[in-house]
Scaffold this motif. Structure first.
Motif, mmCIF file in Angstrom:
data_model
loop_
_atom_site.group_PDB
_atom_site.id
_atom_site.type_symbol
_atom_site.label_atom_id
_atom_site.label_comp_id
_atom_site.label_asym_id
_atom_site.label_seq_id
_atom_site.Cartn_x
_atom_site.Cartn_y
_atom_site.Cartn_z
ATOM 1 N N ILE A 220 38.403 19.878 -34.301
ATOM 2 C CA ILE A 220 37.343 19.344 -33.466
ATOM 3 C C ILE A 220 37.366 20.459 -32.121
ATOM 4 C CG2 ILE A 220 36.455 17.745 -31.806
ATOM 5 C CD1 ILE A 220 37.260 15.518 -33.668
ATOM 6 N N HIS A 221 38.522 21.019 -31.921
ATOM 7 C CA HIS A 221 38.756 21.888 -30.525
ATOM 8 C C HIS A 221 38.012 22.993 -31.237
ATOM 9 C CE1 HIS A 221 41.705 24.856 -28.520
ATOM 10 N NE2 HIS A 221 40.243 24.870 -28.175
ATOM 11 N N GLY A 222 38.399 23.571 -32.442
ATOM 12 C CA GLY A 222 37.796 24.701 -32.844
ATOM 13 C C GLY A 222 36.476 24.783 -32.937
ATOM 14 N N MET A 223 36.111 23.611 -33.536
ATOM 15 C CA MET A 223 34.520 23.507 -33.857
ATOM 16 C C MET A 223 33.785 23.649 -32.437
ATOM 17 S SD MET A 223 33.891 20.501 -36.343
ATOM 18 C CE MET A 223 34.332 20.679 -37.827
ATOM 19 N N LEU A 224 34.235 23.032 -31.400
ATOM 20 C CA LEU A 224 33.442 22.975 -30.102
ATOM 21 C C LEU A 224 33.623 24.446 -29.641
ATOM 22 C CD1 LEU A 224 34.330 19.544 -28.279
ATOM 23 C CD2 LEU A 224 32.294 20.465 -28.834
ATOM 24 N N GLU A 225 34.665 25.137 -29.773
ATOM 25 C CA GLU A 225 34.796 26.462 -29.178
ATOM 26 C C GLU A 225 33.714 27.233 -29.740
ATOM 27 O OE1 GLU A 225 36.026 26.964 -26.716
ATOM 28 O OE2 GLU A 225 38.212 26.172 -26.502
ATOM 29 N N VAL A 226 33.603 27.059 -31.378
ATOM 30 C CA VAL A 226 32.445 27.942 -31.743
ATOM 31 C C VAL A 226 31.005 27.476 -31.397
ATOM 32 C CG1 VAL A 226 31.581 28.079 -34.238
ATOM 33 C CG2 VAL A 226 34.143 28.284 -33.898
ATOM 34 N N TYR A 227 30.865 26.176 -31.190
ATOM 35 C CA TYR A 227 29.626 25.804 -31.213
ATOM 36 C C TYR A 227 29.311 26.362 -29.798
ATOM 37 C CZ TYR A 227 26.647 21.841 -29.395
ATOM 38 O OH TYR A 227 25.712 21.256 -28.758
ATOM 39 N N ARG A 228 30.119 26.017 -28.887
ATOM 40 C CA ARG A 228 29.990 26.712 -27.403
ATOM 41 C C ARG A 228 29.686 28.148 -27.363
ATOM 42 N NH1 ARG A 228 33.027 23.038 -22.556
ATOM 43 N NH2 ARG A 228 31.843 21.072 -23.176
ATOM 44 N N GLU A 229 30.431 28.829 -28.207
ATOM 45 C CA GLU A 229 30.269 30.391 -28.192
ATOM 46 C C GLU A 229 28.901 30.614 -28.572
ATOM 47 O OE1 GLU A 229 33.596 32.302 -29.991
ATOM 48 O OE2 GLU A 229 32.366 33.948 -30.498
ATOM 49 N N GLN A 230 28.548 29.810 -29.530
ATOM 50 C CA GLN A 230 27.069 30.279 -30.331
ATOM 51 C C GLN A 230 26.041 29.997 -29.087
ATOM 52 O OE1 GLN A 230 27.159 27.917 -33.976
ATOM 53 N NE2 GLN A 230 28.189 29.445 -35.095
ATOM 54 N N CYS A 231 26.190 28.735 -28.608
ATOM 55 C CA CYS A 231 25.296 28.265 -27.606
ATOM 56 C C CYS A 231 25.389 29.341 -26.502
ATOM 57 C CB CYS A 231 25.766 26.927 -27.092
ATOM 58 S SG CYS A 231 25.471 25.409 -28.388
ATOM 59 N N LEU A 232 26.482 29.909 -25.848
ATOM 60 C CA LEU A 232 26.359 30.880 -24.909
ATOM 61 C C LEU A 232 25.537 31.924 -25.359
ATOM 62 C CD1 LEU A 232 29.909 30.309 -23.417
ATOM 63 C CD2 LEU A 232 27.822 29.733 -22.288
#
Lengths: 666, 733
Positions: free
Chosen positions: A167-179
């Motif tokens: 989940i940590h990894g997913m959130l990082e990917v998700y946030r990076e994509q959002c940014l």
């Protein structure tokens, strides 16, 4: 020294805070110099009406998140400086919750197997927990995704450790994509506000220049990140006044931290206690206290010190749930017959299912009594006209592969758009489904059966669809075209406001989706939005917001009732043997307690903590409910739940001793 | 309510703490005794500050207990509902899991798969698996089979493979083996190993369930056991809540259930288990393990206080039942079956007991052998009908080996104009009527242009036994429903019908039904779960019917959540597939207050579903070796004709393999062992059947089966017939 106006539900805290506001403004402060922070949009709108002021400038009343969004918009440049990934975008786009869930679901599905080795939950539910419960709550507590994952892993059983890493990894990917797309969800917004903007050397000073006074309502519902902001800002203000609900904190599952708010802002402040409650009788107040005490009591066999025979008007007990619902409605009708206005009666239940809602509405209508459901939750995909748009989209774009296992959606579309009766609509819908297109009426031998009058409308629709196939549409454009070029001419004035509202929601939702997807550089947004719609993740908002002034019986969950700050003369508590009256904040992945500031990392979440938290939720809820009851309670229970299992316990145990005659004394 | 206890009952109600086993013969009054004991303990405050937890098997047993305990408490001046809880084992497991679903990693909105959905998932996964592994799967079939016989073999093997997977998945769960562990344990096994196949399916099956946020009953029990084992806090809390655990029908317990109850009681706690090892009849199709209760009774720390007296049956019936036991133990030709029945004799109650054993005039037990199956069933139906008409105040039960045979006899009885009720089989038609009515209306509303659907909906709304015979049927079957309901020529609705069928104009019920359908048609675009409730309101359904429709709405909601794009036709079609599950729900609703056979009605049941019940006169039929195998050479259902001898019972082999990979003793010759276990269970089934009778008992069998093949009476029948004939001769002498 800050001032705290403290009191229980119904003590008049918001009124007192508003009076302070008017005093400030009448004393010479400009309205734009007073920052008012509230718990949410409904409360904000109360402030912004700005009555009792003869003339004023902009009223700076916001929810914390609303304030954050506005500030990020205003101060985008310094944020961009600090976060180069955002440099492409002139302004931020704020991701709504449905799109956030949809994006997260895509990430979850790629790791489905790993999740389902350990937990039992649909991918949609997992996505919601990650995107909302985990991302939002951890940001509200000021935690990074890594910190969030570590805490949860340490608090839970070992097998879930791997999941939290994932989940940590997913959130990082998700946030990076959002940014990279310049799109901010709640978590990212809070993160940028608290860790970038607030830490900017000039921002706080700038705020001090804008505002001189700070008023905060519902301090007990604030999250840690907001509390940090308040602590930083308060130091700069000429005057700070907080309103603190001693029995609040209902939004704990979303990170509200009442205990921390108390420690940080109430202890050591100038506290002005508002005694009692204007919204309930003294007996009810005492009853609420006693009941909350019983809920947490280790030994319920201890005889209660006081019996409350008058607070409960009646106890309804039925074998079957259907019987219980019928008796509840009969009681409502009896109250109305007695002269109690319908608007003074609330039916409160842990779960508002269709059986309860539709049956109650039907039976009440037969008694000429109206009902409004505060907890209404409908999906946009269930709205008939929204479905019609989806159906047409499928006909124009067969490659979007919109699911259609039967002719049903086509029949319904024909019924609505051509104003056909349901039988003719079914006939036509069946033909459309078999062909995958609107047939020629003469070739299909249907003209006479459909009727010549509606044939014209059909030909119009058919031609429109054939023309529409010549281009590739974005969903929002397509929906707009359907409304303007199909519904307006064919349905016209027969399109009721609620139905038009649903279409508008689809338009707006599709438009937001396209805007978001364009940011991601994704051009597959057409059918992707339809996919999101047909997954049932997009909610339909009711046309009419709940109106407490309406003379209609209120149907609500406890949380909806309390969030709406409603009061009633009579409250009917339904299904009191259900464990829904002891709600748990803790889900299979998300635990807001572990994410709170006061949680010590490394501790385990135990059964004892879990039980205390459920009891605390139940106690807080019933106390607050009773304090919003100006008259009496009616309690309803049934012996068998909707799935056929015996149902015992719940609130009934704690209540029984308080109100039952002849209970055995310990 | 006061009762006089017999000496054996008195001993049981003197219990106050610790572990106690109560092996109870049939008719010993164990529900009454347990209820009395519970009331005594509550009155003394013994469970305080907790309460007694009573675990039983069915909703009607829950109702029976509540009623009896309530009566005893009332008589002692205490509130009826204080101090105890009664649960079915599944409801208890649900309670436990709902304390901490998060700890198990379950959504708090988890749903429980019912039989129909479970079967549908397993069928799909099985067919998919077979498609991928056809060669190895087929390789087990006997090589010599060809043509239509081969086709039939493959069809049956498909169905049996699905059943095999289902059983083995439950075995994995009852031993707490996760899918990953199952895979690891079985990888080294031969390609042809059914256990290895089942492990593959297990992984996919659990994945499907997890994706839906669903569990099956095996998961529910496993979840409860896991929670109690891993969370001492929770266990401690529940032990404080339930300070006494009573278990009824303990002989049907399975290992997870026993683990849960023992955990809840704690090693130093209070656990009372009541059962009859001789009535353990659930083992071959559930995970029940009869040996568990037997072993419990023999544990050193367990105080065993048997209930040996029974007032249900006449002394002659008791003698016959005891005769079956002693013959089995001493003389059964298969030595391995001699432990099928425990050495316990039923004693009649003392002569001075307030409710003595029935004393019918003369010897009223008969054994009849018929030439053919048809003759047997016809004669039994005739005898049962005559019994009802001669003694309308008495109750009659007819017990058959299978539901299919029960269905046949139901038809025969109905032909004789007798009131019949079938138990345990498919839900009685009248209990399904509400669901069927609703589905037929939804079916019509989903596709209203099809006349056949209109006719069916009308037939249901008007409660017509055969709608095809109605005067309007011929017209409506050919009509254009759009012209009937929404004429375009300005005429009133339904005029086309009344024009063709003038006598229909005066039919108020028809008007009413048509008008309802016309009103509902435009509303059918709302979601199916809302529509169902709306229809129920308009039909003015109440009580059980309303509850059933609410349940249907919940199921519709679940379907819509899983398939948001579903329209009314899709939802209706899916709900029709859940009819069996709706039937079970209807049964639980109608039987929630308990069940007691009524006079004037013939009850037809399988011997399995007769458990716990009693009738004045009982017919136990089809006592052949085909239905009640007696010897090693007899055929049994778990042995498949199309498989070679060495793999003829793939389930037995797989269970033995499972024991082996777990390091347990697999025993020798698992196929034979499985056969003897089945034979033993059938002996117990017969014992249960015989002990349902109070006054009169008729045993029967046939010598030629329904396929005209020669058959033989089961050995136990022959044995009992010997006793019966001897007594009858002695009676005439």
């Amino acid at each position: 020294m800050p001032t705290v106006i403290s009191g229980a539900t119904g003590a008049g805290k918001t009124t007192a805070l508003m009076q302070r506001y008017y005093q400030l403004v009448r004393g010479g402060a400009r309205t734009d110099q007073v920052l008012v922070l509230t718990a949410g949009a409904a409360q904000t709108s109360l402030w912004r009406r700005g009555q009792k002021l003869e003339a004023h400038g902009p009223i700076e009343a916001h929810s914390f998140f609303g304030f954050v969004q506005r500030e990020l918009n205003l101060f985008w440049a310094p944020v961009q400086e600090a976060v180069p990934a955002l440099s492409t975008w002139v302004k931020p786009e704020f991701l709504n919750v449905e799109i956030a869930h949809h994006l997260m679901r895509g990430l979850v599905e790629s790791s489905e197997q790993e999740f389902h080795n350990v937990i039992k939950a649909s991918p949609q539910r997992v996505a919601i927990q990650i995107a909302s419960n985990l991302s939002t709550v951890s940001a509200a507590a000021g935690l990074t995704p890594a910190e969030m994952a570590r805490r949860l892993a340490l608090a839970d059983r070992q097998e879930k450790g791997r999941l939290y890493d994932l989940i940590h990894g997913m959130l990082e990917v998700y946030r990076e994509q959002c940014l990279l797309a310049g799109i901010l969800d709640y978590g990212l917004s809070l993160h940028l506000f608290t860790r970038v903007l607030l830490e900017h050397p000039h921002y706080l000073a700038h705020l001090r220049g804008r505002y001189q006074y700070l008023l905060v309502d519902d301090l007990d519902e604030t999250v840690a990140a907001e509390q940090d902001f308040l602590a930083a800002l308060a130091m700069q203000m000429d005057q700070v006044i907080y309103a603190f609900g001693t029995d609040g904190g209902h939004a704990g599952f979303m990170g509200a931290d009442k205990a921390s708010a108390y420690q940080r802002f109430v202890v050591g402040a100038d506290v002005q206690e508002l005694p009692g409650s204007y919204t309930c009788t003294p007996e009810a107040f005492a009853f609420g206290e006693a009941l909350a005490g019983r809920i947490g009591s280790a030994d319920r066999r201890q005889a209660p010190r006081q019996k409350f025979r008058d607070i409960v008007e009646e106890q309804i007990s039925a074998d079957l749930r259907g019987e219980m619902i019928t008796q509840v409605v009969e009681k409502v009708a009896a109250l109305v017959d007695r002269g109690v206005p319908a608007g003074e009666i609330a039916v409160i239940t842990p779960h508002v299912d269709k059986a309860l809602e539709v049956t109650a509405r039907q039976l009440l209508t037969a008694h000429h009594i109206k009902m409004q459901n505060v907890s209404l939750s409908r999906r946009l995909v269930d709205e008939p006209y929204a479905r019609a748009i989806i159906t047409l989209a499928g006909l124009v774009h067969p490659h979007w592969k919109i699911p259609r296992d039967s002719a049903g959606s086509f029949s319904n579309a024909m019924q609505l758009l051509l104003k056909l009766d349901p039988v003719r609509a079914s006939l036509l819908g069946d033909a459309v489904w078999r062909l995958g297109d609107l047939p020629d009426l003469d070739e299909a031998g249907l003209r006479r059966r459909i009727g010549f009058e509606r044939s014209e409308a059909y030909e119009y629709l058919r031609n429109w669809l054939h023309d529409a196939r010549r281009k590739e549409w974005g969903t929002d454009e397509f929906a707009q075209a359907v409304v303007a070029e199909v519904m307006a001419p064919l349905v016209g004035a027969d399109l009721k406001p609620a139905q038009l509202h649903a279409c508008q929601q689809l338009l707006i939702s599709a438009h937001r989706f396209r805007q978001a997807m364009e940011r991601f550089g994704d051009d597959a947004y057409g059918h992707e939005y339809i996919k999101m719609l047909t997954e049932g993740t997009v909610a339909a908002e009711p046309l009419e917001a709940y109106d407490p002034a309406k003379d209609a019986v209120t149907l609500a969950t406890p949380f909806a009732y309390l969030s709406g700050r409603l009061t009633s003369q009579y409250q009917i508590w339904v299904d009191i043997t259900s464990d829904g009256w002891y709600p748990s904040d803790v889900k299979e992945l998300a635990n807001p307690h572990v994410l709170s500031r006061r949680w010590e990392e490394g501790n385990r979440w135990t059964d004892s903590l879990n039980k205390k938290s459920r009891q605390a939720n139940a106690a807080r809820t019933v106390k607050a409910l009773v304090r919003r009851c100006r008259g009496r309670l009616i309690l309803a229970e049934c012996g068998m739940n909707a799935w056929g299992m015996e149902q015992e316990g719940g609130l009934a145990e704690a209540l029984g001793d308080l109100i039952r005659e002849g209970a055995k004394q310990a | 309510m006061s009762i006089i206890l017999r000496p054996d009952q008195q001993r049981v109600v003197e219990y106050r703490k610790g572990y106690m086993a109560v092996p109870a013969v049939p008719g010993a009054g164990k529900t009454t005794v347990l209820a009395y004991l519970a009331a005594d303990l509550i009155a003394e405050g013994a469970p305080d500050p907790g309460r007694i937890l009573i675990v039983t098997y069915t909703n009607s047993a829950v109702a029976n207990f509540r009623s009896r305990i309530g009566d005893f408490l009332d008589a002692r001046g205490y509130p009826r509902h204080q101090g105890y809880e009664v649960r079915t084992i599944h409801s208890l497991a649900m309670n436990i899991v709902r304390e901490r679903p998060d700890a198990l990693g379950w959504a708090d909105t988890f749903t429980i798969l019912d039989e129909a959905r479970l079967n549908a998932i397993l069928e799909r996964l099985t067919l998919r698996w077979i498609g991928r592994n056809r060669a190895v799967w087929e390789s087990l079939i006997k090589p010599g089979l060809k043509g239509p016989i081969r086709t039939r073999a493959e069809e049956q093997w498909e169905g049996r493979t699905k059943d095999l997977f289902r059983t083995l998945i439950q075995s994995f769960k009852s031993r707490r083996i996760s899918p990953e562990t199952a895979l690891g344990l079985t990888r080294h096994l031969a390609e042809e190993s059914a256990l290895r196949w089942a492990a593959d399916i297990y992984v996919e099956y659990q994945r499907e369930l997890a994706l839906e946020g669903a569990v099956d009953f095996g998961d529910l029990m496993l979840g409860a056991a896991q929670l109690l084992a891993m969370d001492n806090d929770l266990l401690g809390r529940l032990q404080e809540r339930w300070t006494y655990i009573f278990e009824d029908e303990a002989q049907d317990s399975y290992r997870l259930q026993e683990q849960v109850l023992k955990l809840l009681a704690g090693p130093d706690g209070n656990l009372v288990r009541v059962g009859d090892a001789n009535q353990a009849i659930m083992g071959t199709f559930t995970s029940a393990e009869p040996d568990l209760f037997r072993r419990f009774c023999r544990e050193a720390s367990v105080d065993t206080r048997p209930l040996t007296m029974a007032g249900r049956s006449s002394p002659d019936i008791i003698e016959l039942a005891n005769g079956l036991v002693s013959w089995t133990r001493e003389h059964h030709p298969e030595a391995r079956c001699r432990t099928a029945l425990e050495d316990q004799s039923i004693e009649p109650v003392p002569p001075d007991a307030p409710f003595g054993n029935p004393q019918p005039a003369g010897y009223t037990i008969f054994a009849k052998t018929f030439e053919t199956y048809d003759k047997e069933l016809n004669e039994v139906a005739r005898m049962a009908a005559r019994s009802i008409s001669r003694n309308p105040e008495k109750t009659v039960g007819v017990l058959m080996p299978t539901n299919a045979m029960a269905g046949t006899i139901v038809e025969l009885l109905e032909q004789q104009g007798v009131k019949v009720r079938q138990l345990g089989g498919p839900t009685a038609p009248e209990r399904q009527q509400t669901t069927l009515d609703m589905l037929s209306v939804m079916d019509f509303l989903a596709v209203p242009h099809e006349p056949a659907r209109l006719l069916k909906a009308l037939g249901n709304l008007m409660h017509l036994p055969t709608v095809a015979d109605a005067p309007f049927a011929a017209f409506l079957a050919q009509c254009r429903p759009e012209e009937l309901f929404f004429p375009l020529d300005g005429s009133k609705p339904f005029e086309t019908l009344f024009g063709a069928c003038p006598e229909c104009r005066g039919d108020i019920a028809l008007h009413d039904a048509l008008e309802k359908l016309r009103t509902w048609l435009p509303q059918a675009i709302i979601p199916a779960d809302e529509l169902v409730i709306l229809l129920a309101g308009d039909m003015e359904l109440k009580g059980e019917e309303l509850t059933i429709v609410h349940h249907l709405s919940l199921r519709a909601r679940r379907l819509l959540q899983e398939n948001p794009a579903f329209g009314l036709p899709d939802a209706t079609a899916s709900l029709a597939g859940e009819l069996q599950a709706m039937g079970r729900f209807s049964d639980s609703v109608y039987d929630r207050k308990g069940f007691k056979p009524l006079p004037g009605v013939v009850y037809v049941a399988t011997c399995h579903s007769a458990k716990g019940l009693e009738w004045d006169t009982v017919y136990v039929t089809a006592l052949t070796r085909a239905e009640y195998p007696s010897m090693a050479g007899d055929k049994v259902r778990s042995e498949h004709w199309f498989l070679p001898d060495d793999v003829v019972n793939p389930e037995a082999l797989a269970q033995a393999e499972l024991a082996e990979v777990l390091g347990e003793d697999p025993g020798t010759d698992p196929v034979s062992r499985a056969k003897f276990e089945l034979i033993s269970e059938r002996l117990r089934l017969l014992y249960v059947a015989v002990t349902r009778a109070k006054e009169n008992l008729v045993l029967s069998c046939h010598l030629e089966d329904r396929w005209r093949k020669p058959g033989h009476p089961t050995l136990a029948y022959t044995q009992m017939k010997g006793i019966i004939d001897h007594r009858q001769r002695a009676g005439r002498a």
